[in-house]
Write a protein that holds these residues in place. Structure first.
Motif, PDB file in Angstrom:
ATOM      1  N   VAL A 227      20.486  31.051  95.377  1.00  0.00           N
ATOM      2  CA  VAL A 227      21.638  31.580  94.639  1.00  0.00           C
ATOM      3  C   VAL A 227      21.473  31.363  93.138  1.00  0.00           C
ATOM      4  O   VAL A 227      21.716  32.265  92.320  1.00  0.00           O
ATOM      5  CB  VAL A 227      22.949  30.928  95.133  1.00  0.00           C
ATOM      6  N   ALA A 228      21.049  30.149  92.752  1.00  0.00           N
ATOM      7  CA  ALA A 228      20.943  29.813  91.331  1.00  0.00           C
ATOM      8  C   ALA A 228      19.577  30.162  90.740  1.00  0.00           C
ATOM      9  O   ALA A 228      19.373  29.991  89.533  1.00  0.00           O
ATOM     10  CB  ALA A 228      21.213  28.329  91.129  1.00  0.00           C
ATOM     11  N   LYS A 229      18.639  30.605  91.610  1.00  0.00           N
ATOM     12  CA  LYS A 229      17.274  30.937  91.177  1.00  0.00           C
ATOM     13  C   LYS A 229      16.598  29.732  90.524  1.00  0.00           C
ATOM     14  O   LYS A 229      16.037  29.808  89.443  1.00  0.00           O
ATOM     15  CB  LYS A 229      17.288  32.135  90.220  1.00  0.00           C
ATOM     16  N   LYS A 230      16.704  28.587  91.228  1.00  0.00           N
ATOM     17  CA  LYS A 230      16.090  27.355  90.758  1.00  0.00           C
ATOM     18  C   LYS A 230      15.295  26.722  91.891  1.00  0.00           C
ATOM     19  O   LYS A 230      15.466  27.068  93.066  1.00  0.00           O
ATOM     20  CB  LYS A 230      17.157  26.372  90.262  1.00  0.00           C
ATOM     21  N   ASN A 231      14.422  25.785  91.543  1.00  0.00           N
ATOM     22  CA  ASN A 231      13.593  25.090  92.523  1.00  0.00           C
ATOM     23  C   ASN A 231      14.475  24.174  93.382  1.00  0.00           C
ATOM     24  O   ASN A 231      15.038  23.204  92.863  1.00  0.00           O
ATOM     25  CB  ASN A 231      12.531  24.260  91.807  1.00  0.00           C
ATOM     26  N   PRO A 232      14.611  24.451  94.684  1.00  0.00           N
ATOM     27  CA  PRO A 232      15.519  23.644  95.519  1.00  0.00           C
ATOM     28  C   PRO A 232      15.087  22.188  95.640  1.00  0.00           C
ATOM     29  O   PRO A 232      15.929  21.295  95.738  1.00  0.00           O
ATOM     30  CB  PRO A 232      15.481  24.359  96.871  1.00  0.00           C
ATOM     31  N   PHE A 233      13.784  21.938  95.640  1.00  0.00           N
ATOM     32  CA  PHE A 233      13.303  20.565  95.773  1.00  0.00           C
ATOM     33  C   PHE A 233      13.621  19.751  94.521  1.00  0.00           C
ATOM     34  O   PHE A 233      13.941  18.566  94.605  1.00  0.00           O
ATOM     35  CB  PHE A 233      11.795  20.563  96.051  1.00  0.00           C
ATOM     36  N   LYS A 234      13.549  20.395  93.365  1.00  0.00           N
ATOM     37  CA  LYS A 234      13.911  19.718  92.122  1.00  0.00           C
ATOM     38  C   LYS A 234      15.406  19.428  92.095  1.00  0.00           C
ATOM     39  O   LYS A 234      15.841  18.352  91.666  1.00  0.00           O
ATOM     40  CB  LYS A 234      13.520  20.581  90.926  1.00  0.00           C
ATOM     41  N   LEU A 235      16.209  20.389  92.570  1.00  0.00           N
ATOM     42  CA  LEU A 235      17.661  20.184  92.632  1.00  0.00           C
ATOM     43  C   LEU A 235      18.006  19.013  93.549  1.00  0.00           C
ATOM     44  O   LEU A 235      18.841  18.171  93.213  1.00  0.00           O
ATOM     45  CB  LEU A 235      18.349  21.454  93.131  1.00  0.00           C
ATOM     46  N   LEU A 236      17.350  18.962  94.703  1.00  0.00           N
ATOM     47  CA  LEU A 236      17.611  17.894  95.666  1.00  0.00           C
ATOM     48  C   LEU A 236      17.144  16.545  95.127  1.00  0.00           C
ATOM     49  O   LEU A 236      17.840  15.529  95.294  1.00  0.00           O
ATOM     50  CB  LEU A 236      16.914  18.207  96.997  1.00  0.00           C
ATOM     51  N   VAL A 381      28.978  27.337  93.433  1.00  0.00           N
ATOM     52  CA  VAL A 381      30.249  27.686  92.787  1.00  0.00           C
ATOM     53  C   VAL A 381      30.029  27.981  91.303  1.00  0.00           C
ATOM     54  O   VAL A 381      30.612  28.913  90.741  1.00  0.00           O
ATOM     55  CB  VAL A 381      31.279  26.557  92.964  1.00  0.00           C
ATOM     56  N   ASN A 382      29.175  27.192  90.679  1.00  0.00           N
ATOM     57  CA  ASN A 382      28.867  27.394  89.251  1.00  0.00           C
ATOM     58  C   ASN A 382      28.272  28.782  89.012  1.00  0.00           C
ATOM     59  O   ASN A 382      28.597  29.451  88.011  1.00  0.00           O
ATOM     60  CB  ASN A 382      27.900  26.314  88.775  1.00  0.00           C
ATOM     61  N   LYS A 383      27.434  29.213  89.927  1.00  0.00           N
ATOM     62  CA  LYS A 383      26.808  30.538  89.784  1.00  0.00           C
ATOM     63  C   LYS A 383      27.818  31.639  90.041  1.00  0.00           C
ATOM     64  O   LYS A 383      27.844  32.670  89.317  1.00  0.00           O
ATOM     65  CB  LYS A 383      25.649  30.661  90.781  1.00  0.00           C
ATOM     66  N   ILE A 384      28.679  31.466  91.035  1.00  0.00           N
ATOM     67  CA  ILE A 384      29.665  32.499  91.362  1.00  0.00           C
ATOM     68  C   ILE A 384      30.715  32.599  90.270  1.00  0.00           C
ATOM     69  O   ILE A 384      31.156  33.697  89.915  1.00  0.00           O
ATOM     70  CB  ILE A 384      30.331  32.175  92.711  1.00  0.00           C
ATOM     71  N   ALA A 385      31.116  31.453  89.717  1.00  0.00           N
ATOM     72  CA  ALA A 385      32.197  31.439  88.737  1.00  0.00           C
ATOM     73  C   ALA A 385      31.810  32.053  87.401  1.00  0.00           C
ATOM     74  O   ALA A 385      32.664  32.411  86.593  1.00  0.00           O
ATOM     75  CB  ALA A 385      32.689  30.013  88.522  1.00  0.00           C
ATOM     76  N   GLY A 386      30.542  32.172  87.115  1.00  0.00           N
ATOM     77  CA  GLY A 386      30.109  32.773  85.849  1.00  0.00           C
ATOM     78  C   GLY A 386      28.671  32.461  85.556  1.00  0.00           C
ATOM     79  O   GLY A 386      28.035  31.649  86.256  1.00  0.00           O
ATOM     80  N   LYS A 387      28.139  33.066  84.550  1.00  0.00           N
ATOM     81  CA  LYS A 387      26.745  32.857  84.192  1.00  0.00           C
ATOM     82  C   LYS A 387      26.540  31.443  83.672  1.00  0.00           C
ATOM     83  O   LYS A 387      27.376  30.882  82.979  1.00  0.00           O
ATOM     84  CB  LYS A 387      26.300  33.856  83.126  1.00  0.00           C
ATOM     85  N   ASP A 388      25.369  30.865  84.018  1.00  0.00           N
ATOM     86  CA  ASP A 388      25.057  29.534  83.520  1.00  0.00           C
ATOM     87  C   ASP A 388      24.919  29.545  82.002  1.00  0.00           C
ATOM     88  O   ASP A 388      24.388  30.490  81.418  1.00  0.00           O
ATOM     89  CB  ASP A 388      23.728  29.039  84.136  1.00  0.00           C
ATOM     90  N   LYS A 389      25.403  28.507  81.383  1.00  0.00           N
ATOM     91  CA  LYS A 389      25.263  28.389  79.936  1.00  0.00           C
ATOM     92  C   LYS A 389      23.900  27.824  79.587  1.00  0.00           C
ATOM     93  O   LYS A 389      23.361  27.006  80.311  1.00  0.00           O
ATOM     94  CB  LYS A 389      26.378  27.490  79.376  1.00  0.00           C
TER      95      LYS A 389
END
Length: 389
Positions: A227-236, A381-389
Protein backbone atom coordinates in the motif's frame (compact mmCIF):
# COMPACT_ATOMS: atom_id res chain seq x y z
CA UNK A 1 11.36 -2.70 51.56
CA UNK A 2 10.02 -2.52 48.05
CA UNK A 3 7.23 -4.99 47.40
CA UNK A 4 8.15 -7.62 44.81
CA UNK A 5 5.50 -7.95 42.10
CA UNK A 6 5.11 -11.28 40.35
CA UNK A 7 3.57 -11.20 36.88
CA UNK A 8 0.40 -13.13 36.10
CA UNK A 9 2.32 -15.40 33.73
CA UNK A 10 4.78 -16.39 36.46
CA UNK A 11 1.94 -17.00 38.91
CA UNK A 12 0.16 -19.23 36.38
CA UNK A 13 3.36 -21.22 35.73
CA UNK A 14 3.85 -21.65 39.49
CA UNK A 15 0.21 -22.73 39.85
CA UNK A 16 0.54 -25.36 37.10
CA UNK A 17 3.83 -26.68 38.51
CA UNK A 18 2.42 -26.79 42.06
CA UNK A 19 -0.73 -28.55 40.86
CA UNK A 20 1.30 -31.21 39.06
CA UNK A 21 3.73 -31.68 41.97
CA UNK A 22 1.23 -31.76 44.84
CA UNK A 23 -1.15 -33.92 42.83
CA UNK A 24 1.41 -36.74 43.04
CA UNK A 25 0.95 -37.27 46.78
CA UNK A 26 -1.81 -34.99 48.12
CA UNK A 27 -4.73 -36.99 49.59
CA UNK A 28 -7.93 -36.83 47.57
CA UNK A 29 -9.80 -35.46 50.57
CA UNK A 30 -7.56 -32.37 50.59
CA UNK A 31 -7.55 -32.08 46.80
CA UNK A 32 -11.35 -31.92 46.90
CA UNK A 33 -11.09 -28.69 48.93
CA UNK A 34 -9.50 -26.99 45.91
CA UNK A 35 -11.99 -28.71 43.61
CA UNK A 36 -14.76 -27.16 45.70
CA UNK A 37 -13.17 -23.72 45.28
CA UNK A 38 -13.01 -24.36 41.52
CA UNK A 39 -16.69 -25.18 41.49
CA UNK A 40 -17.59 -21.96 43.31
CA UNK A 41 -15.24 -19.83 41.21
CA UNK A 42 -16.48 -21.41 37.98
CA UNK A 43 -20.09 -20.74 38.93
CA UNK A 44 -19.16 -17.14 39.79
CA UNK A 45 -17.61 -16.75 36.32
CA UNK A 46 -20.83 -18.04 34.80
CA UNK A 47 -22.73 -15.37 36.73
CA UNK A 48 -20.38 -12.51 35.91
CA UNK A 49 -19.65 -13.19 32.20
CA UNK A 50 -22.82 -11.45 30.90
CA UNK A 51 -22.07 -8.50 33.19
CA UNK A 52 -18.53 -8.33 31.77
CA UNK A 53 -19.92 -8.23 28.24
CA UNK A 54 -22.49 -5.50 28.98
CA UNK A 55 -20.04 -3.49 31.07
CA UNK A 56 -17.24 -3.54 28.50
CA UNK A 57 -18.81 -3.84 25.05
CA UNK A 58 -21.53 -1.19 25.52
CA UNK A 59 -19.28 1.81 26.36
CA UNK A 60 -16.65 0.64 23.85
CA UNK A 61 -19.14 0.76 20.97
CA UNK A 62 -20.58 4.03 22.30
CA UNK A 63 -17.14 5.68 22.39
CA UNK A 64 -16.24 4.45 18.90
CA UNK A 65 -19.28 6.17 17.46
CA UNK A 66 -18.85 9.37 19.43
CA UNK A 67 -17.81 12.11 17.01
CA UNK A 68 -17.29 9.51 14.31
CA UNK A 69 -15.46 10.79 11.29
CA UNK A 70 -13.88 9.40 8.16
CA UNK A 71 -10.54 8.69 9.83
CA UNK A 72 -12.18 6.87 12.73
CA UNK A 73 -14.31 4.79 10.36
CA UNK A 74 -11.31 3.88 8.20
CA UNK A 75 -9.17 2.89 11.20
CA UNK A 76 -11.93 0.87 12.86
CA UNK A 77 -12.74 -1.03 9.65
CA UNK A 78 -9.09 -1.82 8.96
CA UNK A 79 -8.55 -2.93 12.57
CA UNK A 80 -11.62 -5.18 12.46
CA UNK A 81 -10.57 -6.51 9.05
CA UNK A 82 -7.10 -7.29 10.41
CA UNK A 83 -8.64 -9.09 13.38
CA UNK A 84 -10.90 -11.16 11.12
CA UNK A 85 -7.97 -11.95 8.82
CA UNK A 86 -5.98 -13.14 11.85
CA UNK A 87 -8.88 -15.31 13.01
CA UNK A 88 -9.54 -17.01 9.68
CA UNK A 89 -5.81 -17.31 8.88
CA UNK A 90 -5.40 -19.09 12.22
CA UNK A 91 -8.43 -21.30 11.58
CA UNK A 92 -7.20 -22.58 8.21
CA UNK A 93 -3.61 -22.93 9.46
CA UNK A 94 -4.76 -24.77 12.58
CA UNK A 95 -6.96 -27.15 10.59
CA UNK A 96 -3.94 -27.94 8.41
CA UNK A 97 -1.51 -28.48 11.31
CA UNK A 98 -3.27 -29.49 14.54
CA UNK A 99 -4.92 -32.73 13.33
CA UNK A 100 -1.43 -34.04 12.50
CA UNK A 101 0.20 -33.20 15.84
CA UNK A 102 -2.69 -33.62 18.26
CA UNK A 103 -4.17 -37.08 18.94
CA UNK A 104 -7.50 -37.61 17.22
CA UNK A 105 -8.88 -39.81 20.01
CA UNK A 106 -7.16 -38.47 23.09
CA UNK A 107 -8.06 -39.57 26.61
CA UNK A 108 -8.77 -35.89 27.10
CA UNK A 109 -12.10 -36.42 25.36
CA UNK A 110 -13.45 -37.07 28.86
CA UNK A 111 -12.86 -33.42 29.64
CA UNK A 112 -15.90 -32.56 27.60
CA UNK A 113 -17.77 -34.38 30.35
CA UNK A 114 -15.34 -33.97 33.30
CA UNK A 115 -17.61 -35.36 35.97
CA UNK A 116 -16.88 -38.82 34.54
CA UNK A 117 -13.27 -38.86 35.75
CA UNK A 118 -12.41 -35.76 37.80
CA UNK A 119 -12.80 -35.38 41.55
CA UNK A 120 -16.11 -33.91 42.68
CA UNK A 121 -16.47 -30.86 44.99
CA UNK A 122 -17.74 -31.27 48.55
CA UNK A 123 -20.59 -28.91 47.72
CA UNK A 124 -21.67 -26.49 45.01
CA UNK A 125 -23.63 -23.23 45.03
CA UNK A 126 -25.69 -22.42 41.93
CA UNK A 127 -25.03 -18.92 40.59
CA UNK A 128 -27.26 -18.52 37.53
CA UNK A 129 -26.37 -15.73 35.12
CA UNK A 130 -28.76 -12.75 35.23
CA UNK A 131 -29.15 -12.89 31.41
CA UNK A 132 -28.01 -15.18 28.60
CA UNK A 133 -24.65 -14.49 26.94
CA UNK A 134 -26.11 -13.84 23.48
CA UNK A 135 -28.77 -11.61 25.03
CA UNK A 136 -26.05 -9.57 26.74
CA UNK A 137 -24.17 -9.22 23.44
CA UNK A 138 -27.24 -8.04 21.55
CA UNK A 139 -28.16 -5.68 24.39
CA UNK A 140 -24.64 -4.24 24.36
CA UNK A 141 -24.72 -3.64 20.60
CA UNK A 142 -28.14 -1.96 20.72
CA UNK A 143 -27.35 0.31 23.66
CA UNK A 144 -23.82 1.05 22.41
CA UNK A 145 -25.04 2.08 18.97
CA UNK A 146 -27.75 4.16 20.63
CA UNK A 147 -25.20 5.94 22.83
CA UNK A 148 -23.11 6.77 19.77
CA UNK A 149 -26.06 8.47 18.08
CA UNK A 150 -27.44 10.66 20.89
CA UNK A 151 -26.11 13.88 22.39
CA UNK A 152 -26.97 13.18 26.01
CA UNK A 153 -24.20 12.03 28.36
CA UNK A 154 -26.18 10.74 31.37
CA UNK A 155 -26.53 7.12 30.23
CA UNK A 156 -23.04 7.15 28.68
CA UNK A 157 -21.52 8.24 31.98
CA UNK A 158 -23.53 5.57 33.81
CA UNK A 159 -22.14 2.86 31.53
CA UNK A 160 -18.63 4.29 31.88
CA UNK A 161 -19.01 3.97 35.66
CA UNK A 162 -20.30 0.41 35.20
CA UNK A 163 -17.27 -0.29 33.00
CA UNK A 164 -14.99 0.90 35.82
CA UNK A 165 -16.77 -1.43 38.25
CA UNK A 166 -16.39 -4.42 35.91
CA UNK A 167 -12.74 -3.58 35.13
CA UNK A 168 -12.01 -3.39 38.85
CA UNK A 169 -13.85 -6.67 39.43
CA UNK A 170 -11.62 -8.32 36.83
CA UNK A 171 -8.39 -6.72 38.07
CA UNK A 172 -8.98 -7.09 41.83
CA UNK A 173 -10.94 -10.34 42.16
CA UNK A 174 -10.98 -12.52 39.04
CA UNK A 175 -7.39 -12.12 37.77
CA UNK A 176 -5.77 -12.60 41.23
CA UNK A 177 -7.83 -15.77 41.83
CA UNK A 178 -7.14 -17.26 38.38
CA UNK A 179 -3.83 -18.92 39.41
CA UNK A 180 -5.58 -20.67 42.31
CA UNK A 181 -8.34 -21.79 39.92
CA UNK A 182 -5.76 -23.12 37.44
CA UNK A 183 -3.87 -24.79 40.30
CA UNK A 184 -7.05 -26.64 41.26
CA UNK A 185 -7.68 -27.76 37.68
CA UNK A 186 -4.17 -29.18 37.24
CA UNK A 187 -4.23 -30.70 40.73
CA UNK A 188 -7.47 -32.46 39.81
CA UNK A 189 -6.08 -33.65 36.47
CA UNK A 190 -2.89 -34.94 38.13
CA UNK A 191 -4.86 -36.92 40.68
CA UNK A 192 -6.96 -38.27 37.81
CA UNK A 193 -3.88 -39.24 35.74
CA UNK A 194 -4.38 -36.88 32.78
CA UNK A 195 -1.91 -34.07 33.35
CA UNK A 196 1.24 -35.19 31.49
CA UNK A 197 -0.64 -35.59 28.21
CA UNK A 198 -2.13 -32.12 28.67
CA UNK A 199 1.27 -30.44 29.26
CA UNK A 200 2.90 -32.22 26.30
CA UNK A 201 0.14 -31.12 23.97
CA UNK A 202 0.23 -27.56 25.39
CA UNK A 203 3.89 -27.21 24.39
CA UNK A 204 3.10 -28.25 20.81
CA UNK A 205 0.23 -25.76 20.58
CA UNK A 206 2.34 -22.90 21.99
CA UNK A 207 5.12 -23.55 19.45
CA UNK A 208 2.67 -23.56 16.53
CA UNK A 209 1.01 -20.33 17.66
CA UNK A 210 4.39 -18.59 18.02
CA UNK A 211 5.30 -19.49 14.43
CA UNK A 212 1.86 -18.39 13.17
CA UNK A 213 2.09 -15.00 14.87
CA UNK A 214 5.47 -14.34 13.18
CA UNK A 215 3.91 -15.25 9.82
CA UNK A 216 0.93 -12.98 10.58
CA UNK A 217 3.23 -10.00 11.19
CA UNK A 218 5.06 -10.68 7.92
CA UNK A 219 1.72 -10.74 6.08
CA UNK A 220 0.48 -7.55 7.76
CA UNK A 221 3.62 -5.61 6.88
CA UNK A 222 3.72 -7.05 3.37
CA UNK A 223 0.26 -5.56 2.82
CA UNK A 224 1.34 -2.28 4.42
CA UNK A 225 4.47 -2.25 2.27
CA UNK A 226 2.46 -2.78 -0.92
CA UNK A 227 0.00 0.00 0.00
CA UNK A 228 2.74 2.46 0.99
CA UNK A 229 5.20 1.25 -1.69
CA UNK A 230 7.90 0.66 0.91
CA UNK A 231 10.13 -2.25 1.92
CA UNK A 232 7.98 -4.36 4.31
CA UNK A 233 10.98 -5.90 6.05
CA UNK A 234 12.43 -2.47 6.79
CA UNK A 235 9.05 -1.33 8.13
CA UNK A 236 8.81 -4.39 10.37
CA UNK A 237 12.39 -4.02 11.58
CA UNK A 238 11.66 -0.42 12.62
CA UNK A 239 8.78 -1.67 14.81
CA UNK A 240 10.95 -4.19 16.71
CA UNK A 241 11.54 -1.85 19.73
CA UNK A 242 7.77 -1.69 20.23
CA UNK A 243 7.59 -5.51 19.92
CA UNK A 244 10.27 -6.01 22.57
CA UNK A 245 8.72 -3.40 24.89
CA UNK A 246 5.33 -5.13 24.66
CA UNK A 247 6.99 -8.45 25.55
CA UNK A 248 8.11 -6.91 28.82
CA UNK A 249 5.06 -4.83 29.72
CA UNK A 250 2.35 -7.26 28.50
CA UNK A 251 0.28 -4.12 27.85
CA UNK A 252 -0.59 -2.41 24.58
CA UNK A 253 -1.44 0.80 26.45
CA UNK A 254 1.88 0.90 28.31
CA UNK A 255 3.74 0.47 25.01
CA UNK A 256 1.97 3.40 23.26
CA UNK A 257 4.88 5.90 23.64
CA UNK A 258 7.35 3.48 22.04
CA UNK A 259 4.87 2.46 19.35
CA UNK A 260 4.25 6.12 18.49
CA UNK A 261 7.95 6.83 18.09
CA UNK A 262 8.58 3.84 15.83
CA UNK A 263 5.48 4.51 13.72
CA UNK A 264 6.71 8.05 13.04
CA UNK A 265 10.10 6.62 12.00
CA UNK A 266 8.21 4.60 9.39
CA UNK A 267 7.07 7.87 7.80
CA UNK A 268 3.59 8.15 9.32
CA UNK A 269 2.54 11.75 9.90
CA UNK A 270 2.31 12.79 13.54
CA UNK A 271 -1.37 13.74 13.28
CA UNK A 272 -2.18 10.26 11.96
CA UNK A 273 0.11 8.43 14.38
CA UNK A 274 -1.23 10.17 17.50
CA UNK A 275 -4.78 9.22 16.47
CA UNK A 276 -4.30 5.68 15.13
CA UNK A 277 -1.86 4.23 17.68
CA UNK A 278 -3.87 4.90 20.88
CA UNK A 279 -7.09 3.84 19.13
CA UNK A 280 -5.58 0.59 17.82
CA UNK A 281 -4.16 -0.17 21.27
CA UNK A 282 -7.80 -0.59 22.26
CA UNK A 283 -9.56 -2.02 19.21
CA UNK A 284 -6.87 -3.98 17.30
CA UNK A 285 -6.11 -7.33 18.93
CA UNK A 286 -5.11 -9.57 16.03
CA UNK A 287 -2.52 -11.38 18.15
CA UNK A 288 -4.97 -12.02 20.97
CA UNK A 289 -7.55 -13.23 18.46
CA UNK A 290 -5.00 -15.63 17.00
CA UNK A 291 -4.26 -17.11 20.43
CA UNK A 292 -7.93 -17.55 21.33
CA UNK A 293 -8.86 -19.10 17.97
CA UNK A 294 -5.88 -21.46 17.96
CA UNK A 295 -6.13 -22.48 21.62
CA UNK A 296 -9.88 -23.10 21.38
CA UNK A 297 -9.41 -25.19 18.23
CA UNK A 298 -6.62 -27.22 19.82
CA UNK A 299 -8.67 -27.92 22.94
CA UNK A 300 -11.70 -28.90 20.84
CA UNK A 301 -9.60 -31.33 18.79
CA UNK A 302 -7.93 -32.70 21.92
CA UNK A 303 -11.28 -33.35 23.58
CA UNK A 304 -12.98 -34.80 20.50
CA UNK A 305 -15.37 -31.88 19.95
CA UNK A 306 -16.37 -31.21 16.30
CA UNK A 307 -14.75 -28.21 14.58
CA UNK A 308 -16.81 -26.92 11.64
CA UNK A 309 -16.21 -23.85 9.50
CA UNK A 310 -19.82 -22.68 9.85
CA UNK A 311 -19.71 -22.70 13.64
CA UNK A 312 -16.17 -21.37 13.88
CA UNK A 313 -16.68 -18.63 11.29
CA UNK A 314 -19.48 -17.12 13.37
CA UNK A 315 -17.33 -17.40 16.48
CA UNK A 316 -14.43 -15.54 14.82
CA UNK A 317 -16.66 -12.69 13.61
CA UNK A 318 -18.23 -12.25 17.04
CA UNK A 319 -14.81 -12.53 18.68
CA UNK A 320 -13.49 -9.68 16.52
CA UNK A 321 -16.19 -7.38 17.93
CA UNK A 322 -15.76 -8.60 21.50
CA UNK A 323 -12.00 -7.96 21.38
CA UNK A 324 -12.77 -4.23 21.01
CA UNK A 325 -13.95 -4.32 24.62
CA UNK A 326 -11.09 -6.35 26.08
CA UNK A 327 -9.97 -4.62 29.30
CA UNK A 328 -6.39 -3.44 29.56
CA UNK A 329 -5.27 -5.94 32.19
CA UNK A 330 -3.18 -9.10 31.67
CA UNK A 331 -5.55 -11.82 30.55
CA UNK A 332 -8.33 -9.31 29.89
CA UNK A 333 -8.95 -10.48 26.32
CA UNK A 334 -9.62 -14.08 27.34
CA UNK A 335 -11.98 -12.90 30.09
CA UNK A 336 -13.98 -10.93 27.52
CA UNK A 337 -14.08 -14.00 25.25
CA UNK A 338 -15.27 -16.55 27.84
CA UNK A 339 -18.92 -15.84 27.09
CA UNK A 340 -18.47 -16.67 23.40
CA UNK A 341 -16.47 -19.79 24.22
CA UNK A 342 -19.31 -21.00 26.42
CA UNK A 343 -22.28 -20.00 24.26
CA UNK A 344 -20.93 -20.64 20.74
CA UNK A 345 -18.36 -23.44 21.21
CA UNK A 346 -19.80 -25.20 24.27
CA UNK A 347 -16.80 -24.81 26.59
CA UNK A 348 -17.53 -25.96 30.13
CA UNK A 349 -15.79 -24.80 33.31
CA UNK A 350 -12.84 -27.20 32.95
CA UNK A 351 -12.22 -26.34 29.30
CA UNK A 352 -12.44 -22.63 30.08
CA UNK A 353 -9.76 -23.04 32.77
CA UNK A 354 -7.50 -24.87 30.30
CA UNK A 355 -8.16 -22.10 27.79
CA UNK A 356 -7.16 -19.42 30.31
CA UNK A 357 -3.94 -21.27 31.18
CA UNK A 358 -2.97 -21.69 27.52
CA UNK A 359 -3.79 -18.08 26.71
CA UNK A 360 -1.87 -16.56 29.62
CA UNK A 361 1.16 -18.74 28.85
CA UNK A 362 1.50 -16.73 25.61
CA UNK A 363 0.18 -13.38 26.81
CA UNK A 364 3.41 -11.48 26.10
CA UNK A 365 3.68 -12.73 22.52
CA UNK A 366 0.05 -11.91 21.78
CA UNK A 367 0.42 -8.36 23.10
CA UNK A 368 3.63 -7.88 21.10
CA UNK A 369 1.82 -9.05 17.96
CA UNK A 370 -1.05 -6.62 18.63
CA UNK A 371 1.26 -3.66 19.13
CA UNK A 372 3.49 -4.38 16.14
CA UNK A 373 0.44 -4.85 13.92
CA UNK A 374 -0.75 -1.39 15.00
CA UNK A 375 2.25 -0.04 13.12
CA UNK A 376 1.11 -1.71 9.90
CA UNK A 377 -2.39 -0.24 10.27
CA UNK A 378 -0.96 3.24 10.88
CA UNK A 379 1.01 2.99 7.62
CA UNK A 380 -2.09 1.98 5.65
CA UNK A 381 -4.28 4.69 7.24
CA UNK A 382 -1.56 7.28 6.59
CA UNK A 383 -1.56 6.37 2.90
CA UNK A 384 -5.35 6.37 2.59
CA UNK A 385 -5.77 9.64 4.48
CA UNK A 386 -3.49 11.57 2.12
CA UNK A 387 -0.16 11.69 0.38
CA UNK A 388 2.93 11.16 2.51
CA UNK A 389 4.79 14.33 3.34
Amino acid sequence: MQKIRISLLVRVIIAIAAGVLLGQFLPKEIARIFVTFNSLFGNFLTFVIPLIIVGLVTPAIGELGKGAGRLLLITALIAYGSTLFSGFFTYFSGMSIFPHILPAHSELSAMDNPEDFLLKPYFSVAMPAPIEVMTSLLLSFCIGLGLSSIKGNTLREAFNDFKEIISRLIAVIIIPLLPLHIFGIFLNMTVSGQVMEVITLFLKVILVIFVLHVVLLLLQFSIAGIVAKKNPFKLLRTMLPAYVTALGTQSSAATIPVTLGQVKKNGVRESIATFVVPLCATIHLSGSTMKIVACAMAIMLMTGMPVTFTEYGGFIMMLGITMVAAPGVPGGAIMAALGLLESMLGFNETLQALMIALYIAMDSFGTACNVTGDGAIAIVVNKIAGKDK
